[in-house]
Design a protein around this motif. Structure first.
Motif, mmCIF file in Angstrom:
data_model
loop_
_atom_site.group_PDB
_atom_site.id
_atom_site.type_symbol
_atom_site.label_atom_id
_atom_site.label_comp_id
_atom_site.label_asym_id
_atom_site.label_seq_id
_atom_site.Cartn_x
_atom_site.Cartn_y
_atom_site.Cartn_z
ATOM 1 N N UNK A 64 0.833 -1.196 0.000
ATOM 2 C CA UNK A 64 0.000 0.000 0.000
ATOM 3 C C UNK A 64 0.869 1.248 0.000
ATOM 4 N N UNK A 65 1.884 1.271 0.857
ATOM 5 C CA UNK A 65 2.799 2.411 0.941
ATOM 6 C C UNK A 65 3.489 2.647 -0.400
ATOM 7 N N UNK A 66 4.061 1.599 -0.971
ATOM 8 C CA UNK A 66 4.789 1.738 -2.247
ATOM 9 C C UNK A 66 3.840 2.226 -3.347
ATOM 10 N N UNK A 84 13.003 7.627 -0.262
ATOM 11 C CA UNK A 84 12.134 7.086 0.785
ATOM 12 C C UNK A 84 11.631 5.701 0.396
ATOM 13 N N UNK A 85 11.125 5.549 -0.818
ATOM 14 C CA UNK A 85 10.594 4.240 -1.228
ATOM 15 C C UNK A 85 11.694 3.201 -1.365
ATOM 16 N N UNK A 86 12.898 3.627 -1.723
ATOM 17 C CA UNK A 86 14.020 2.682 -1.810
ATOM 18 C C UNK A 86 14.477 2.238 -0.424
ATOM 19 N N UNK A 87 14.361 3.115 0.558
ATOM 20 C CA UNK A 87 14.855 2.829 1.908
ATOM 21 C C UNK A 87 13.866 1.993 2.722
ATOM 22 N N UNK A 101 17.063 6.986 7.142
ATOM 23 C CA UNK A 101 16.277 8.051 6.516
ATOM 24 C C UNK A 101 16.826 9.393 6.950
ATOM 25 N N UNK A 102 16.821 10.369 6.041
ATOM 26 C CA UNK A 102 17.150 11.722 6.480
ATOM 27 C C UNK A 102 15.929 12.272 7.217
ATOM 28 N N UNK A 138 8.149 12.671 6.622
ATOM 29 C CA UNK A 138 7.188 12.300 5.577
ATOM 30 C C UNK A 138 6.575 10.938 5.873
ATOM 31 N N UNK A 139 7.410 9.968 6.237
ATOM 32 C CA UNK A 139 6.928 8.622 6.553
ATOM 33 C C UNK A 139 6.048 8.642 7.802
ATOM 34 N N UNK A 140 6.443 9.401 8.796
ATOM 35 C CA UNK A 140 5.648 9.495 10.027
ATOM 36 C C UNK A 140 4.277 10.113 9.733
ATOM 37 N N UNK A 141 4.235 11.145 8.907
ATOM 38 C CA UNK A 141 2.963 11.773 8.552
ATOM 39 C C UNK A 141 2.091 10.806 7.752
ATOM 40 N N UNK A 142 2.710 10.035 6.875
ATOM 41 C CA UNK A 142 1.970 9.019 6.107
ATOM 42 C C UNK A 142 1.337 8.008 7.078
#
Length: 190
Positions: free
Chosen positions: A69-71, A86-89, A116-117, A123-127
């Motif tokens: 779902x994320x990808x 982000x998607x690669x990490x 992650x930077x 961004x990931x946390x907000x997602x």
């Protein structure tokens, strides 16, 4: 997961409502914070319902793999190339509900290849926060997480007043029980 080197874990408080279907059970109970004052009858009822919640979650886990779902979501974002790192990490993303010292939390665990930077982490946390809002709603529509245990129906909602907390923030939470320190051999110095 292969290639996974690091892990991030975030917690957010959830609200749990217990509806006991027995005719003499009384009104539904929102599980309170176990540290608040309760009279003996409320504490007994809380203990019974808390055990039912733990059992129901163990019998029918809430765990969801959200990696695909994320990808897919990131691929569909305008300027998706900006999120390529982000998607690669991120190699895995899972959602669950967990009991931490008597308090229930929704959790997100992110398996990472590398680090992650700061911007990607935010961004990931907000997602994840938005996903939690979508999956657990706020109690105004329908409860997406319902578990049954005997005559008890358990509904898990998002507590919208809470943010996602890191593992370090959870360790330092004021309600956490202090970890016991082992006494030095031979007793304590005087």
């Amino acid at each position: 997961m292969s290639g996974e080197k690091n892990r991030l874990k975030w917690y957010t408080a959830v609200r749990v409502d217990v509806v006991d279907m027995r005719p003499d059970a009384g009104p539904p109970m929102q599980l309170p914070d176990p540290d608040v004052f309760m009279d003996e009858a409320a504490r007994k009822r809380f203990s019974e319902y808390h055990s039912a919640v733990q059992t129901a979650i163990a019998e029918t886990p809430v765990t969801k793999d959200l990696t695909s779902l994320f990808k897919d979501d990131i691929k569909n974002v305008k300027d998706a190339e900006a999120f390529q790192t982000l998607t690669d990490t991120v190699c895995s993303l899972t959602f669950d509900v967990e009991d931490v010292e008597g308090k229930l939390f929704a959790t997100f665990v992110c398996g990472l290849k590398g680090e992650l930077d700061d911007l990607d982490e935010v961004t990931l946390q907000e997602y994840c926060r938005c996903l939690c809002d979508d999956m657990l709603k706020d109690g105004s529509a329908f409860p997406p997480l319902v578990r049954e245990h005997g005559t008890v129906s358990i509904r898990i909602w998002r507590d919208r007043s809470r943010f996602l907390l890191t593992e370090q923030q959870m360790e330092r939470a004021p309600w956490r029980k202090p970890k016991s320190k082992q006494k030095a051999k031979g007793g304590e110095a005087r």
